[in-house]
Design a protein around this motif. Structure first.
Motif, mmCIF file in Angstrom:
data_model
loop_
_atom_site.group_PDB
_atom_site.id
_atom_site.type_symbol
_atom_site.label_atom_id
_atom_site.label_comp_id
_atom_site.label_asym_id
_atom_site.label_seq_id
_atom_site.Cartn_x
_atom_site.Cartn_y
_atom_site.Cartn_z
ATOM 1 N N PHE A 346 47.004 28.555 53.868
ATOM 2 C CA PHE A 346 46.008 28.350 54.931
ATOM 3 C C PHE A 346 44.821 27.606 54.308
ATOM 4 C CE2 PHE A 346 48.527 32.088 55.769
ATOM 5 C CZ PHE A 346 48.908 31.920 57.080
ATOM 6 N N HIS A 347 43.702 27.587 55.025
ATOM 7 C CA HIS A 347 42.528 26.911 54.464
ATOM 8 C C HIS A 347 41.579 27.900 53.784
ATOM 9 C CE1 HIS A 347 40.848 28.823 57.898
ATOM 10 N NE2 HIS A 347 39.664 28.223 57.787
ATOM 11 N N THR A 348 41.921 29.190 53.832
ATOM 12 C CA THR A 348 41.005 30.249 53.380
ATOM 13 C C THR A 348 40.614 30.101 51.908
ATOM 14 O OG1 THR A 348 42.131 31.719 54.915
ATOM 15 C CG2 THR A 348 40.726 32.750 53.262
ATOM 16 N N LYS A 349 39.329 30.277 51.645
ATOM 17 C CA LYS A 349 38.865 30.291 50.251
ATOM 18 C C LYS A 349 38.693 31.747 49.808
ATOM 19 C CE LYS A 349 36.324 25.963 49.806
ATOM 20 N NZ LYS A 349 37.447 25.301 49.150
ATOM 21 N N ILE A 350 39.269 32.082 48.674
ATOM 22 C CA ILE A 350 39.045 33.408 48.093
ATOM 23 C C ILE A 350 37.909 33.237 47.084
ATOM 24 C CG2 ILE A 350 40.056 35.336 46.803
ATOM 25 C CD1 ILE A 350 41.449 34.875 49.490
ATOM 26 N N ILE A 351 36.828 33.970 47.294
ATOM 27 C CA ILE A 351 35.659 33.811 46.427
ATOM 28 C C ILE A 351 35.395 35.116 45.677
ATOM 29 C CG2 ILE A 351 33.189 33.263 46.364
ATOM 30 C CD1 ILE A 351 33.599 31.727 49.003
ATOM 31 N N THR A 352 35.551 35.062 44.372
ATOM 32 C CA THR A 352 35.225 36.237 43.554
ATOM 33 C C THR A 352 33.742 36.158 43.193
ATOM 34 O OG1 THR A 352 35.992 35.013 41.614
ATOM 35 C CG2 THR A 352 37.531 36.568 42.580
#
Ligand code: XCC
Length: 670
Positions: A346-352
């Motif tokens: 998808f386009h989702t960004k996972i941000i830690t």
């Protein structure tokens, strides 16, 4: 070939089922399918595999087997369990430590965006420790409290100070048994030391230290985390919230906060209301930013700010599967590494965001309290910039209202108002038998069982039996998603005595008490019930039980253990991590039995693993009734109640006058 389950076997939640069907169609794996493909190792699963040194791993799978060093099955199991408890305690407590440092920084004016929101709580907590209040500003008091709390982690001798908040009798028992934690770090380090090759090799002695380590969590690290979260962000009080994937919005930028520490999420909440951010989102073609939460971050922001919960642990992947999440912002604990691969579809960004957690392939934007608001805005801008990259969206139309926010302070208040806040009405209701007992139903989801099924079944059955239910963590979100956390709406599903009480006080029969570290609120409630009188002089005498039907994390084991140490009967669903192979391998259930019978003799509390929910409910009720009998309370009898209460009055009011008079006074007319 391992067997793959049907989607309907994965979850009882229709939103989850819809997303899992979508995953199936797209050929994307989830924790559910991975659980199917990965049957657990039966030796490790029984706690009988020792990986503590390079002579192994030693798999003790037959009667009489010992490790290369000679370690017995009991030693290996006790070591494994103690290490898990140490890890769980470390996770909660490190969260508490970070909160203490934030409090210190706020007291010294070194943060951006934080303030002391709950001065009353600050005063109350400070007064537990005789910190001087008169003539001092909140910041001065907070500074001293922060120093005291920071010191609890590195303290080497003496007793962790929150222990003094337990009932007196319990404190004496702990001292007698030598399990009062000295300092948080010391107990966790000692747990690792004792379980190293060639150290503590007497299972009862090892498990004694498991108790002490867990106490450093429940009666120190976690309690500190809850206290400071309340001081900085406000003690929760009831408000209206929503839960499930339907809270995601098709015309807004969806940002999901996931993890545990409220420091970042609270600041993101503040940033979403910033006019600059709202304008930025509108310029990107969205109506605004919709914030929602997963796991305990969801609980933290839900109960204080009413930010909706997108779901519990097993919803983290499902939220991304909607295709509508611009960014999932994570901090610590319960974050699946699988999110990054999943998000790549998808386009989702996972941000830690935590200095302690990076995930390969995720975007890392480190967060610190000195630049909190600026960082929160940067993260939101990144999410907004990502809005244009959205593909096809499918958001399940499932959402339930709920009323969260039952802190122990609020429970005390709701039982008597400011006028005479007290636990007396609750104790009286238990003593009379209107409330049969209290159950804390907490803990995780586990993809090896049907998501939310056990939680909801146990909650529903105990409510019918007039047991008041308090919940935290992912268990709380399970009930919330399924509509059990509303006032009037849920009352037709509860027993008559409990219903009368809920109607009188105006509360739902299931009280959402917060996140996993907030299980310490339950310890506080139990202590206050003891102090109120009428239910014995220690926690183990209260007709109460704790259940974690779908547990999976090491933190859950730490919580279970400090609850046992505090006197509670704790029932876990699923498999025991030290279940052994009873009947097949001799002595492999010694540890399992010790957690139950052995610990009960010492603490009055015990830990048992029961896979069948009906048996879980039966044992819970049996325990509650046994405690009632021991206190000399009347036997529970549902037939005695239900003659008063709003429901009855509303039914009567609906009758024609003559019939109403007859029902009320036994005569039709004057
Ligand atoms: Fe994690 Fe706290 Fe478990 Fe949920 S319940 S899966 S630990 S988020 Ni505590």
């Amino acid at each position: 070939m391992p067997k793959k389950r049907e989607v309907s076997e994965y979850s009882i939640d229709p939103a989850a089922q819809e997303m899992l069907n979508r995953a199936d169609k797209m050929g994307i794996g989830t924790a559910f399918t991975r659980a199917d493909a990965m049957p657990p190792c039966n030796i490790g699963g029984a706690g009988m595999c020792c990986k503590q040194c390079g002579m192994g791993p030693c798999r003790l799978a037959k009667s009489g087997d010992v490790g290369v060093c000679g370690a017995t099955i009991e030693t290996v199991q006790a070591r494994n369990l103690t290490r898990a408890i140490a890890a769980g305690s470390a996770a909660h407590s490190d969260h508490g430590r970070d909160m203490a440092f934030v409090l210190k920084a706020v007291a010294n004016g070194e943060t951006e965006g934080y303030e002391i929101k709950d001065v009353a709580k600050l005063h109350m907590v400070a007064s537990y420790y005789d910190i001087k209040l008169e003539g001092r500003t909140p910041k001065e008091i907070a500074n001293e409290l922060a120093d005291l709390y920071i010191a609890q982690f590195g303290q080497q001798r003496g007793e962790a100070v929150p222990v003094r908040r337990a009932p007196k009798k319990r404190q004496e028992l702990w001292r007698k048994l030598g399990v009062v934690p000295r300092g948080v770090d010391r107990e966790i380090v000692e747990a690792l030391h004792r379980t190293h090759i060639g150290d503590d090799q007497d299972y009862e002695h090892i498990l004694n230290h498991a108790i002490r380590t867990s106490m450093a969590d429940g009666w120190a690290g976690s309690m500190i985390a809850t206290d400071i979260s309340d001081i900085l962000f406000g003690s929760p009080a009831p408000l209206l919230g929503q839960a499930n994937l339907g809270v995601l919005k098709s015309d807004m930028v969806n940002v999901v906060v996931h993890g545990h520490e409220p420091t970042l999420s609270e600041m993101i909440v503040a940033a979403t209301q910033d006019p600059e951010i709202i304008a930025y989102a509108k310029a990107a073609g969205a109506k605004g930013v919709q914030l929602s939460g997963i796991c305990c971050t969801a609980n933290e922001t839900l109960m204080r700010q009413g930010i909706p919960a997108a779901g519990n642990f097993l919803h983290q992947e499902l939220a991304i599967l909607t295709g509508s999440v611009e960014a999932m912002v994570v901090d610590v604990q319960c974050i699946m590494q699988a999110l990054v691969e999943l998000a790549s579809h998808f386009h989702t960004k996972i941000i830690t965001t935590s200095s302690k957690v990076k995930i390969t392939g995720a975007t890392h934007i480190e967060f610190d309290e000195q630049h909190a608001l600026t960082t929160a805005k940067d993260i939101l801008k990144l999410a907004i910039d990502n809005y244009k990259n959205r593909g096809e969206v499918q958001i399940p139309n499932e959402v339930s209202d709920l009323i969260p926010g039952f802190s122990h302070e609020y429970i005390n208040y709701m039982l008597g108002g400011s006028y005479r806040a007290s636990f007396r009405p609750l104790n009286d209701a238990i003593m009379s038998g209107r409330i049969r007992g209290v159950a804390a139903i907490v803990g995780c989801n586990n993809p090896r069982s049907k998501q939310d099924f056990m939680h909801v079944k146990v909650v529903r059955e105990l409510l019918k039996q007039d047991v008041l239910v308090v919940q935290t963590g992912c268990g709380a979100i399970a009930s919330a998603k399924l509509g059990l956390m509303l006032g009037e709406a849920g009352l037709d599903q509860v027993g008559p005595g409990l219903r009368e009480i809920c109607e009188t006080i105006g509360i739902p029969p299931v009280l959402h008490m917060g996140s996993c570290v907030d299980n310490t609120r339950i310890l506080t409630v139990l202590t206050q019930m003891v102090e109120e009188g009428g239910l014995g002089d220690d926690i183990d005498q209260i007709p109460a039980v704790a259940l974690a039907p779908e547990w999976m994390s090491e933190k859950a084991l730490a919580i279970a253990t400090y609850c046992v140490a505090s006197g509670a009967y704790v029932i876990f669903g699923g498999a025991s991590p030290v279940g052994g192979m009873p009947g097949r391998v001799e002595n492999s259930d010694k540890v399992l039995n010790y957690l139950s019978e052995g610990w009960e003799k010492l603490y009055g509390g015990k830990l048992e693993f029961i896979a069948d929910p009906d048996e879980m409910i039966r044992k819970a009720l049996e325990h509650v009734d046994k405690k009632r009998a021991a206190l000399g309370l009347p036997e529970y009898n549902a037939a005695r109640w239900g003659k008063s209460g709003d429901t009855k009055m509303l039914e009567l009011e609906a009758l024609p006058l003559a019939e109403r008079r007859k029902a009320l006074y036994g005569v039709a007319a004057d």
